[in-house]
Scaffold this motif. Structure first.
Motif, PDB file in Angstrom:
ATOM      1  N   ILE A  25       0.754  -1.305   0.057  1.00 36.56           N
ATOM      2  CA  ILE A  25      -0.084   0.054   0.049  1.00 36.56           C
ATOM      3  C   ILE A  25       0.776   1.408  -0.015  1.00 36.56           C
ATOM      4  N   LYS A  26       1.984   1.284   0.882  1.00 35.92           N
ATOM      5  CA  LYS A  26       2.683   2.274   0.760  1.00 35.92           C
ATOM      6  C   LYS A  26       3.705   2.448  -0.545  1.00 35.92           C
ATOM      7  N   ALA A  29       1.521   4.223  -2.795  1.00 39.80           N
ATOM      8  CA  ALA A  29       1.531   5.653  -2.888  1.00 39.80           C
ATOM      9  C   ALA A  29       2.711   6.313  -3.225  1.00 39.80           C
ATOM     10  N   ALA A  52      -2.406   6.081   2.754  1.00 38.95           N
ATOM     11  CA  ALA A  52      -1.642   4.970   2.865  1.00 38.95           C
ATOM     12  C   ALA A  52      -0.863   4.610   4.472  1.00 38.95           C
ATOM     13  N   THR A  58      -4.665   2.788  -1.648  1.00 38.60           N
ATOM     14  CA  THR A  58      -4.741   4.001  -2.308  1.00 38.60           C
ATOM     15  C   THR A  58      -4.989   3.549  -3.712  1.00 38.60           C
TER      16      THR A  58
END
Length: 60
Positions: A25-26, A29, A52, A58
């Motif tokens: 997820i990060k 982003a 995030a 995202t």
């Protein structure tokens, strides 16, 4: 004793899976913000980064 090892292994796999999901997820982003050609970055005002950091996907 073998059952305890299996339970701990299962818990460990769950934790690792969760952590890998958070990293993905990060990473998404960060990739979004790394793309200089995106005009949406200016309109985003950091929304993707905040999501995030909260662990939300995202993927838009």
């Amino acid at each position: 004793m073998d059952k305890k090892i299996q339970e701990r292994s299962s818990i460990l796999r769950d934790h690792i899976g969760y952590l890998l999901q958070q990293i993905e997820i990060k990473d998404k982003a960060l990739e979004f913000y790394a793309d200089y050609d995106k005009v949406l970055i200016n309109l985003d005002c950091g929304k993707r980064a905040r999501e995030a950091l909260e662990g939300e996907d995202t993927n838009e």
